[in-house]
Design a protein around this motif. Structure first.
Motif, PDB file in Angstrom:
ATOM      1  N   ARG A 166       2.523   1.625  -3.497  1.00 17.44           N
ATOM      2  CA  ARG A 166       1.616   1.811  -4.618  1.00 17.44           C
ATOM      3  C   ARG A 166       0.828   3.113  -4.534  1.00 17.44           C
ATOM      4  O   ARG A 166       0.650   3.811  -5.546  1.00 17.44           O
ATOM      5  CB  ARG A 166       0.668   0.613  -4.704  1.00 17.44           C
ATOM      6  CG  ARG A 166       1.400  -0.686  -5.018  1.00 17.44           C
ATOM      7  CD  ARG A 166       0.511  -1.905  -4.851  1.00 17.44           C
ATOM      8  NE  ARG A 166       1.241  -3.148  -5.106  1.00 17.44           N
ATOM      9  CZ  ARG A 166       0.714  -4.348  -5.054  1.00 17.44           C
ATOM     10  NH1 ARG A 166      -0.577  -4.490  -4.751  1.00 17.44           N
ATOM     11  NH2 ARG A 166       1.452  -5.416  -5.294  1.00 17.44           N
ATOM     12  N   GLN A 167       0.333   3.454  -3.361  1.00 20.95           N
ATOM     13  CA  GLN A 167      -0.421   4.695  -3.251  1.00 20.95           C
ATOM     14  C   GLN A 167       0.479   5.908  -3.474  1.00 20.95           C
ATOM     15  O   GLN A 167       0.079   6.881  -4.120  1.00 20.95           O
ATOM     16  CB  GLN A 167      -1.126   4.766  -1.903  1.00 20.95           C
ATOM     17  CG  GLN A 167      -2.290   3.800  -1.785  1.00 20.95           C
ATOM     18  CD  GLN A 167      -3.277   4.185  -0.702  1.00 20.95           C
ATOM     19  OE1 GLN A 167      -2.975   4.969   0.198  1.00 20.95           O
ATOM     20  NE2 GLN A 167      -4.471   3.622  -0.768  1.00 20.95           N
ATOM     21  N   GLN A 168       1.691   5.848  -2.948  1.00 22.12           N
ATOM     22  CA  GLN A 168       2.610   6.967  -3.178  1.00 22.12           C
ATOM     23  C   GLN A 168       3.030   7.029  -4.645  1.00 22.12           C
ATOM     24  O   GLN A 168       3.189   8.121  -5.208  1.00 22.12           O
ATOM     25  CB  GLN A 168       3.838   6.830  -2.285  1.00 22.12           C
ATOM     26  CG  GLN A 168       3.554   7.060  -0.813  1.00 22.12           C
ATOM     27  CD  GLN A 168       4.813   7.078   0.016  1.00 22.12           C
ATOM     28  OE1 GLN A 168       5.584   8.020  -0.041  1.00 22.12           O
ATOM     29  NE2 GLN A 168       5.020   6.021   0.793  1.00 22.12           N
ATOM     30  N   LEU A 183       0.830  -1.203   0.000  1.00 21.35           N
ATOM     31  CA  LEU A 183       0.000   0.000   0.000  1.00 21.35           C
ATOM     32  C   LEU A 183       0.865   1.253   0.000  1.00 21.35           C
ATOM     33  O   LEU A 183       0.613   2.205  -0.749  1.00 21.35           O
ATOM     34  CB  LEU A 183      -0.914  -0.012   1.228  1.00 21.35           C
ATOM     35  CG  LEU A 183      -1.826   1.195   1.417  1.00 21.35           C
ATOM     36  CD1 LEU A 183      -2.961   1.165   0.402  1.00 21.35           C
ATOM     37  CD2 LEU A 183      -2.400   1.208   2.838  1.00 21.35           C
TER      38      LEU A 183
END
Length: 264
Positions: free
Chosen positions: A134-136, A131
Motif C-alpha cells: 500500500r505505501q509503495q 504496508l
C-alpha cells in the motif's frame, strides 16, 4: 583546479552540438514530459528503477526473517526462495492484478479499477506485507502524477481515498502503464523484474552475498519472470491468490523480529 563549471560556455558548446536538448527552464515540470512523445522503454526503466522514490529498498517481503531462520543462507537458497515467490506468491498474483489494471485503465473502466483495487488490498496475508504494497502503491501514484504529469494517477488516488480503498503497487503501476499506453508485455515483465531485483538486493545485504552472486540470481530468474508474465497475460481472469505458505509465515513472524533492517 578549475571545475567544468568554471569554463566558458563556448568551450563546452561543441561537446553538445547535435544532441537532443531537454529544457532546464525553471518552470519545466510535468507538462514537459507530457508534451514529448512517450518513450515506453524510458518510462519503464525510470518507473522500475531502484531510484524511483517509492521506498522499495526498505522492504524485504519477509526475506529478513527467512535469513534469520537459516532458510536462506546461500545464493542458491535466495534464488529458489524468490522463484517460489514469483511462481506461487505475490509475483504471480501481482502480475495478474497489473495486467487487469492496465487493461481497465486503457479501457477507461473506472469502476472496474476501483473493484480491482479493493480486491488487491484485501489479499495481503500479513500486516507488513499490506504496508509494503500500500505505501509503495500510494507513492507510485503520487510520483507518476507529480513527476511525470500523468493526471489520471492523481485522479485515481483521489477516487481511492474517497472510497476508503488503499492503493497497492500492482494495481497502481498496472493502471499507470495502461494510461501511458505502455506495451503490456514490457510493462508486466518490467514490474516483475523490479520486484525480483529488489528482493535479490535485500538478500545480498542480509545473508550477506557478493554482488556477483546477486547478478547470478537475477540472471537465473529471467526465464521465470518471462513465463509468469506471459501466463498472467494469457489468463488475466484467473482467480487471484497464491500458495507460498512458508513465505507468508515468515512475513507474519517478521513483525515480531527483535532487531531488523527492513520494514517487511
Amino acid at each position: 583546479m578549475a571545475s567544468i563549471t568554471d569554463q566558458a560556455p563556448s568551450a563546452l558548446t561543441p561537446i553538445f552540438d547535435g544532441w537532443p536538448r531537454a529544457s532546464l527552464a525553471d518552470d519545466a515540470g510535468p507538462a514537459a514530459f507530457q508534451a514529448a512523445p512517450g518513450d515506453a522503454l524510458h518510462r519503464l526503466l525510470a518507473w522500475t528503477s531502484p531510484s524511483f522514490p517509492i521506498g522499495a529498498f526498505s522492504y524485504s517481503h519477509g526475506i529478513e526473517q527467512a535469513v534469520e531462520d537459516g532458510a536462506i543462507a546461500t545464493a542458491s537458497d535466495l534464488t529458489r526462495w524468490i522463484e517460489g515467490l514469483l511462481r506461487f506468491g505475490a509475483g504471480r498474483t501481482d502480475a495478474g492484478f497489473a495486467v487487469r489494471a492496465a487493461r481497465a485503465a486503457a479501457a477507461h473502466d473506472d469502476q472496474g479499477l476501483l473493484s480491482l483495487a479493493r480486491t488487491a488490498a484485501a489479499l495481503a496475508p500479513a500486516a507488513e506485507r499490506a504496508l509494503e504494497a500500500r505505501q509503495q502503491g500510494g507513492a507510485f501514484l503520487d510520483t507518476v502524477a507529480r513527476g511525470w504529469g500523468l493526471d489520471q494517477a492523481a485522479d485515481f488516488a483521489a477516487r481511492l481515498a474517497a472510497a476508503g480503498i488503499p492503493p497497492t503497487l500492482a494495481v497502481a503501476a498496472g493502471a499507470c502503464g495502461g494510461w501511458a499506453g505502455l506495451p503490456e508485455a514490457m510493462l508486466i515483465e518490467a514490474l516483475l523484474h523490479g520486484f525480483a531485483a529488489n528482493l535479490v538486493s535485500a538478500g545480498v545485504r542480509l545473508v550477506p552475498l557478493g554482488q556477483t552472486d546477486g547478478q547470478r540470481a537475477i540472471a537465473a530468474l529471467g526465464p521465470v519472470i518471462a513465463a509468469i508474465a506471459a501466463d498472467a497475460r494469457r489468463h488475466p481472469q484467473a482467480p487471484p491468490g497464491g500458495c507460498a505458505v512458508l513465505a507468508d509465515i515468515t512475513a507474519l513472524r517478521h513483525e515480531t523480529l527483535y532487531s531488523r533492517l527492513f520494514r517487511s
